[in-house]
Scaffold this motif. Structure first.
Motif, short mmCIF file in Angstrom:
data_model
loop_
_atom_site.label_atom_id
_atom_site.label_comp_id
_atom_site.label_asym_id
_atom_site.label_seq_id
_atom_site.Cartn_x
_atom_site.Cartn_y
_atom_site.Cartn_z
N ALA A 1 30.01 47.89 28.61
CA ALA A 1 29.32 46.67 28.23
C ALA A 1 29.90 45.43 28.92
N GLY A 2 31.13 45.54 29.45
CA GLY A 2 31.75 44.37 30.04
C GLY A 2 33.12 44.67 30.57
N ARG A 3 33.86 43.60 30.83
CA ARG A 3 35.23 43.74 31.31
C ARG A 3 36.10 42.68 30.66
N ILE B 1 43.90 35.12 29.99
CA ILE B 1 42.63 35.85 30.11
C ILE B 1 42.14 35.56 31.52
N VAL B 2 42.29 36.53 32.39
CA VAL B 2 41.91 36.36 33.80
C VAL B 2 40.39 36.34 33.91
N ASP B 3 39.74 37.24 33.17
CA ASP B 3 38.29 37.30 33.22
C ASP B 3 37.78 38.04 32.00
N ILE B 4 36.71 37.55 31.44
CA ILE B 4 35.99 38.24 30.38
C ILE B 4 34.52 38.08 30.69
N THR C 1 46.20 43.82 33.02
CA THR C 1 45.41 44.97 32.60
C THR C 1 43.97 44.66 32.98
N PHE C 2 43.30 45.64 33.52
CA PHE C 2 41.94 45.49 34.01
C PHE C 2 41.10 46.53 33.27
N ASP C 3 40.49 46.09 32.17
CA ASP C 3 39.82 47.02 31.27
C ASP C 3 38.30 46.88 31.27
N PRO D 1 41.19 51.38 30.65
CA PRO D 1 41.46 50.92 32.01
C PRO D 1 40.28 51.23 32.95
N ALA D 2 39.93 50.24 33.76
CA ALA D 2 38.89 50.44 34.76
C ALA D 2 39.39 51.41 35.82
N THR D 3 38.50 52.26 36.29
CA THR D 3 38.83 53.22 37.34
C THR D 3 37.87 53.02 38.51
N GLU D 4 38.13 53.70 39.58
CA GLU D 4 37.23 53.64 40.74
C GLU D 4 35.83 54.10 40.34
#
Length: 162
Positions: free
Chosen positions: A80-82, A94-97, A69-71, A15-18
């Motif tokens: 390396a990415g999101r 898939i919202v964004d890759i 989920t925002f990973d 999970p992405a964090t601040e």
């Protein structure tokens, strides 16, 4: 060991964090670099613009995908990415890759999308993504079985069905 297994062992989602904000802003800027390079920016203005656009996009993604989920994609323990995914009742969106340029073309995106497709197949759902009409990644999605089902403005909605 097959290339797919080797790739999978190197990739991890978390999970992405601040604390990832600066990385995610840099990633956003790298994804938009080609179009941003067309402008002669006064000192500091490009960075401010990228930050503003990232903030707007991030807010919009989270507002419209509240259960998403925002990973961060890590390769060999380095960001390396999101991969942002919204698992809906009948569709996995898939919202964004996005990957940093140095990680493109190494099978990482293919691996990540295949994992989403495997989840969609196992749960009886479709998978979908909106792709800018001129985005070369559309060929990857077509190769993986996605088909264009609609065009809205500069975006093409693509779906995959098992």
């Amino acid at each position: 060991m097959t290339d797919d297994v080797a790739t999978a062992r190197r990739i991890r989602l978390r999970p992405a964090t601040e604390g990832d904000r600066e990385f995610l802003v840099r990633l956003y800027g790298s994804v938009r670099a080609e179009e941003l390079d067309r402008v002669a920016w006064p000192p500091g203005q490009r960075d401010a613009f990228v930050r503003m656009q990232f903030d707007l996009q991030d807010r919009q993604y989270r507002q419209h995908n509240p259960h998403g989920t925002f990973d961060v994609v890590e390769v060999e323990e380095r960001p390396a990415g999101r991969l942002y995914v919204d698992r809906r009742a009948t569709d996995i969106r898939i919202v964004d890759i996005a990957l940093l340029p140095e990680y493109c073309g190494r099978g990482i995106g293919t691996h990540l999308v295949r994992e989403v497709l495997d989840e969609a197949a196992a749960s009886g759902r479709t998978a979908s993504i909106h792709v800018e009409v001129h985005n070369p990644a559309a060929t990857l999605y077509e190769r993986l079985g996605f088909a264009a089902v609609a065009e809205v403005g500069v975006y093409r909605r693509m779906e995959w069905r098992s």
